[in-house]
Design a protein around this motif. Structure first.
Motif, PDB file in Angstrom:
ATOM      1  N   GLY A  39       0.771  -1.323   0.129  1.00 52.84           N
ATOM      2  CA  GLY A  39       0.053   0.047  -0.042  1.00 52.84           C
ATOM      3  C   GLY A  39       0.708   1.419   0.153  1.00 52.84           C
ATOM      4  O   GLY A  39       0.288   2.582   0.064  1.00 52.84           O
ATOM      5  N   LEU A  40       2.249   0.979  -0.042  1.00 53.88           N
ATOM      6  CA  LEU A  40       3.051   2.123  -0.016  1.00 53.88           C
ATOM      7  C   LEU A  40       2.952   3.089  -1.339  1.00 53.88           C
ATOM      8  O   LEU A  40       3.052   2.542  -2.347  1.00 53.88           O
ATOM      9  CB  LEU A  40       4.454   1.711   0.183  1.00 53.88           C
ATOM     10  N   LEU A  41       2.602   4.422  -1.137  1.00 54.71           N
ATOM     11  CA  LEU A  41       2.583   5.215  -2.177  1.00 54.71           C
ATOM     12  C   LEU A  41       3.511   6.376  -2.182  1.00 54.71           C
ATOM     13  O   LEU A  41       3.971   6.842  -1.072  1.00 54.71           O
ATOM     14  CB  LEU A  41       1.213   5.870  -2.109  1.00 54.71           C
ATOM     15  N   ASP A  42       4.004   6.875  -3.246  1.00 58.53           N
ATOM     16  CA  ASP A  42       5.117   8.043  -3.150  1.00 58.53           C
ATOM     17  C   ASP A  42       4.406   9.256  -3.150  1.00 58.53           C
ATOM     18  O   ASP A  42       2.982   9.451  -3.071  1.00 58.53           O
ATOM     19  CB  ASP A  42       6.051   7.945  -4.427  1.00 58.53           C
ATOM     20  N   ILE A  43       4.938  10.607  -3.429  1.00 62.89           N
ATOM     21  CA  ILE A  43       4.341  11.716  -3.280  1.00 62.89           C
ATOM     22  C   ILE A  43       3.421  11.976  -4.239  1.00 62.89           C
ATOM     23  O   ILE A  43       2.300  12.868  -4.098  1.00 62.89           O
ATOM     24  CB  ILE A  43       5.250  12.937  -3.258  1.00 62.89           C
ATOM     25  N   ALA A 102       1.873   3.788  -6.812  1.00 60.09           N
ATOM     26  CA  ALA A 102       1.881   2.611  -6.172  1.00 60.09           C
ATOM     27  C   ALA A 102       3.569   1.893  -6.213  1.00 60.09           C
ATOM     28  O   ALA A 102       3.724   1.110  -6.923  1.00 60.09           O
ATOM     29  CB  ALA A 102       1.166   1.552  -6.402  1.00 60.09           C
ATOM     30  N   VAL A 103       4.764   2.317  -5.256  1.00 65.35           N
ATOM     31  CA  VAL A 103       5.836   2.083  -5.355  1.00 65.35           C
ATOM     32  C   VAL A 103       6.114   0.764  -5.305  1.00 65.35           C
ATOM     33  O   VAL A 103       6.654  -0.107  -6.237  1.00 65.35           O
ATOM     34  CB  VAL A 103       6.536   2.716  -4.112  1.00 65.35           C
ATOM     35  N   VAL A 104       5.606  -0.297  -4.356  1.00 67.60           N
ATOM     36  CA  VAL A 104       5.823  -1.519  -3.997  1.00 67.60           C
ATOM     37  C   VAL A 104       5.107  -2.482  -5.074  1.00 67.60           C
ATOM     38  O   VAL A 104       5.623  -3.231  -5.497  1.00 67.60           O
ATOM     39  CB  VAL A 104       5.676  -1.918  -2.598  1.00 67.60           C
ATOM     40  N   LYS A 105       3.967  -2.018  -5.169  1.00 66.62           N
ATOM     41  CA  LYS A 105       3.167  -2.679  -6.455  1.00 66.62           C
ATOM     42  C   LYS A 105       3.693  -2.628  -7.714  1.00 66.62           C
ATOM     43  O   LYS A 105       3.760  -3.795  -8.279  1.00 66.62           O
ATOM     44  CB  LYS A 105       1.828  -2.414  -6.462  1.00 66.62           C
ATOM     45  N   ASN A 106       4.279  -1.508  -7.862  1.00 67.75           N
ATOM     46  CA  ASN A 106       4.857  -1.450  -9.281  1.00 67.75           C
ATOM     47  C   ASN A 106       6.093  -2.358  -9.294  1.00 67.75           C
ATOM     48  O   ASN A 106       6.357  -3.038 -10.346  1.00 67.75           O
ATOM     49  CB  ASN A 106       4.806  -0.006  -9.718  1.00 67.75           C
TER      50      ASN A 106
END
Length: 298
Positions: free
Chosen positions: A99-103, A107-111
């Protein structure tokens, strides 16, 4: 130490490949030292193989260890999204970060997971730069699948490229894409693609446009590059080696999502510029999207 922004991988090959796929190389926003970054991750993978997982993760998590070198450091994830090594952000370790998103809501980790499942490769994200007082900066990241249980990554920062897109601008982008999606559902694929491919039509607005592809990477809509309609772009890469069509497919298969890549900006005489795109699945056979470009370099 900061790496000079010079590419060691074959620029001649990259230039010819990009030109062949309709992306001009000579005005590319940035070029990066891919070989050095790749070698760093390969070194970490070899260390893990030689020393075992437990010892390797202990070393990767040590901010004063041998795998933290200026802006470069190794991070590691399991394929369930659990972070198992991050010397700069120890608060991430031990938790599912899907669920980690950047600014910019990427979706950082999903990508990263989607790319790692295919063996690895290169992608962009925005993350804290430890040598710039943890400032959020664009990062070119290389991932490597070690085995079926985990993958490793590292990245180098493109500090000269602005990568902050405002919330209002992102919201407008999503609304624009959702409008196109609704149009496609209500009018059918043929009529929708005809509208999207018209550079003077309702969906071409001040250089912004709708693009569309099927899940094999075949181009369905690209109004400012009509010569590419019907061609497969599944292997096309941007000037830094980012295979953005494949990554757009990954995001669309999740239903929707954001991704970064460098691409010609129709409003700036097709000058390659950092682009934040938002893509959505249409009906499991094709997807559409659009993007916004960074306005300046820092």
């Amino acid at each position: 130490m900061l790496f000079s922004i010079l590419i060691i991988v074959s620029t001649t090959f990259a230039a010819s490949e990009l030109a062949e796929n309709g992306v001009g190389y000579e005005n590319a926003t940035n070029i990066i030292e891919i070989n050095r970054l790749t070698a760093f991750v390969e070194e970490a993978a070899a260390y893990l193989k030689d020393n075992g997982k437990e010892k390797a993760l202990q070393e990767f998590n040590n901010r004063s260890g041998s795998f933290v070198r200026g802006e470069l450091y190794i991070f590691a994830y399991e394929f369930n999204g659990t972070n198992i090594a991050h010397p700069i952000r120890p608060d991430l370790v031990g938790h599912d970060q899907r669920g980690l998103l950047d600014i910019n809501d990427v979706a950082v980790v999903k990508n990263e997971l989607s790319l790692a499942k295919r063996g690895g490769g290169i992608l962009y994200l925005v993350f804290q730069n430890p040598i710039h007082e943890d400032r959020e900066e664009l990062k070119l990241t290389y991932l490597k699948k070690v085995d079926d249980s985990l993958w490793l990554g590292s990245g180098t920062y493109l500090s000269n490229i602005s990568a902050s897109f405002g919330q209002e601008e992102r919201d407008e982008l999503v609304a624009y894409v959702e409008e196109a999606l609704q149009f496609a559902h209500e009018n059918g694929k043929e009529k929708a693609l005809e509208a999207f491919n018209d550079p003077k039509g309702n969906f071409s607005r001040d250089g912004r446009y709708i693009f569309a592809y099927d899940y094999d990477g075949r181009t369905l809509a690209l109004p400012y590059q009509p010569e590419l309609i019907g061609t497969s772009r599944i292997d096309v890469k941007d000037p830094n080696g980012v295979n953005f069509i494949s990554q757009a497919i990954d995001a669309a298969r999740m239903g929707n999502g954001f991704l970064y890549y460098i691409y010609p900006d129709a409003s700036r005489n097709m000058t390659p510029t950092l682009k934040l795109s938002y893509v959505v699945d249409v009906n499991d056979t094709w997807f559409l999207g659009s993007g916004i470009y960074t306005k300046s370099e820092t």
